[in-house]
Design an enzyme around this catalytic site. Structure first.
Site, mmCIF file in Angstrom:
data_model
loop_
_atom_site.group_PDB
_atom_site.id
_atom_site.type_symbol
_atom_site.label_atom_id
_atom_site.label_comp_id
_atom_site.label_asym_id
_atom_site.label_seq_id
_atom_site.Cartn_x
_atom_site.Cartn_y
_atom_site.Cartn_z
ATOM 1 N N HIS A 97 0.834 -1.216 0.000
ATOM 2 C CA HIS A 97 0.000 0.000 0.000
ATOM 3 C C HIS A 97 0.861 1.255 0.000
ATOM 4 O O HIS A 97 0.371 2.360 -0.223
ATOM 5 C CB HIS A 97 -0.923 -0.021 1.218
ATOM 6 C CG HIS A 97 -2.216 0.699 1.000
ATOM 7 N ND1 HIS A 97 -2.395 1.675 0.037
ATOM 8 C CD2 HIS A 97 -3.421 0.596 1.647
ATOM 9 C CE1 HIS A 97 -3.636 2.134 0.088
ATOM 10 N NE2 HIS A 97 -4.275 1.493 1.053
ATOM 11 N N ASP B 115 -10.492 -10.730 -16.301
ATOM 12 C CA ASP B 115 -10.733 -11.896 -17.145
ATOM 13 C C ASP B 115 -9.458 -12.243 -17.908
ATOM 14 O O ASP B 115 -9.046 -11.524 -18.819
ATOM 15 C CB ASP B 115 -11.879 -11.602 -18.122
ATOM 16 C CG ASP B 115 -12.254 -12.809 -18.973
ATOM 17 O OD1 ASP B 115 -11.558 -13.846 -18.885
ATOM 18 O OD2 ASP B 115 -13.237 -12.714 -19.725
#
Length: 438
Positions: A155, A366
């Site tokens: 992060h 995907d």
């Protein structure tokens, strides 16, 4: 459920990073982010012959290597508090076997806590962060052929928008599309500074001395429609967004739980929400801008203030609407110090919200074998009073991942007139319920 580690390796960029790009400076917003990993798991159902699994693993490795060629800082390590060493050391890549089917896993009553086994790194807080690997991947293959791809990315280097862009580039590359080109210009927009005394205070505010309880509350589309109606005001024309309505209800319940735990005495509270600054910049920054472009905003609420949902939702909108990126600059540190001073006052209940909604990760994740059936947020139970909001797969609902004190969690899960969270949300339901693939 047993998860067996099969192999570990480093995935390096497909070509060396040029010497002039070997050091990338962090931005001020990167510096202010405490050293932890953003952790998520993308679960894909069985859509292929099990004999094709080795080919899919090879595709993931090859496309990751080619993606890291463009996202070269993610293949490096944190050099110090203000820079990344883009040394092409590579991303940690772990291959694992899960000794059950995906359906069996999601049918377990404790499947949320079991997600930890899918992660490539146990380390949540990274100390100073220096020398830490930035990107970690674990590919978990179920007996049925389903796959769970876990990501742990520092992060200090990325926010969730950056994660979405990285996944978009990785999946596109797997389909021979190399069009996603990132930008690493955060340090020029928000230059780093040397004095960050407030950062350590923030860690103390959000990291619990002992592990808290993490639960997942799912609001479906009809429940959110009802909640928005309850949080609206016909007199002023105020209609909250999905995130505002859900945040207001959760905050109301958490305030009530803290009050009940402390003998019924009203307490002041501070609700903050992470704001994505990209769309608020002039001109707006593309979502291909990699780094931390988020800032927490909020305001202190006195113990006597109204806790009606419409008031909480409206206060959240007002706080966010006042963010002026043009005036930020050096004011960022002042705002952070102000937040920490308010949150650290004795008797103040500090609740931090962040939203992963509307980033479209389901749509872009995907690799060529279909979209994930579930994308998780693996917020650690080391954090207290932290709420992460995530889209459901259908896009009209919200999953709220909440970590808080066990006693207070027990209070908000009571389904009564004072703590009505469960009137709108289901507690840890099977995510396949919300998937059209079932």
């Amino acid at each position: 459920m047993e998860v067996e580690i099969i192999a570990r390796e480093k995935i390096k960029p497909s070509s060396p990073t040029p010497q002039n790009l070997r050091i990338l400076n962090l931005s001020l917003l990167d510096q202010l982010m405490f050293p932890m990993y953003i952790r998520t798991v993308m679960l894909y159902p069985t859509t292929h012959n099990l004999n094709d699994t080795p080919k899919r693993l090879q595709l993931l490795k090859k496309s990751l290597s080619e993606t890291l060629n463009r996202f070269y800082p993610l293949a490096g390590k944190l050099r110090d508090d203000i820079s990344i060493d883009c040394d092409d050391e590579g991303a940690n890549f772990v291959e694992a076997r899960v000794h059950c089917t995906l359906h069996q896993f999601l049918s377990q009553p404790d499947f949320v806590s079991s997600l930890e086994k899918f992660l490539p790194c146990e380390l949540v807080l990274m100390g100073s962060g220096a020398g830490a690997c930035i990107t970690n991947v674990q590919v978990n293959v179920f007996e049925c052929g389903g796959i769970g791809i876990a990501l742990c990315v520092s992060h200090k280097v990325v926010d969730f928008s950056s994660i979405t862009t990285f996944v978009k580039a990785w999946t596109a590359t797997a389909r021979d599309d190399f069009s996603v080109i990132p930008s690493f210009a955060a340090c020029s927009l928000f230059p780093a500074v040397t004095d960050l005394s407030t950062r350590s205070l923030h860690v103390e505010l959000v990291v619990a001395e002992k592990n808290c309880v993490r639960r997942r509350f799912v609001f479906d589309g009809p429940a959110i429609t009802s909640l928005k109606a309850r949080s609206s005001s016909s007199s002023t024309g105020f209609i909250p967004s999905r995130v505002e309505a859900v945040s207001a209800l959760i905050m109301k319940c958490m305030i009530a739980a803290a009050q009940e735990r402390h003998g019924g005495k009203p307490r002041p509270s501070l609700m903050t929400h992470a704001v994505n600054l990209r769309s608020r910049m002039s001109p707006p920054l593309s979502d291909k801008g990699i780094g931390n472009f988020v800032l927490e905003v909020g305001r202190i609420r006195s113990a006597e203030q109204s806790r009606e949902l419409v008031e909480l939702a409206r206060e959240l909108r007002d706080a966010i609407s006042k963010v002026d990126v043009k005036k930020l600059g050096a004011e960022i540190l002042e705002k952070v110090k102000e937040r920490d001073e308010l949150a650290s006052k004795e008797g103040v209940d500090y609740v931090a919200f962040t939203s992963w909604c509307r980033f479209g990760l389901y749509e872009v994740a995907d690799f060529g074998w279909g979209k994930p059936v579930w994308i998780t947020n693996n917020v650690s139970d080391r954090f207290k009073n932290l709420v992460v909001l995530v889209d459901t797969r259908l896009g009209d609902g919200i999953e709220a991942w909440i970590t808080m004190d066990e006693q207070e969690m027990n209070i908000i899960t009571k389904n009564n007139q004072h703590h009505d969270l469960l009137q709108y949300a289901a507690l840890d339901p099977n995510p396949l319920i919300y998937s059209p693939q079932t």
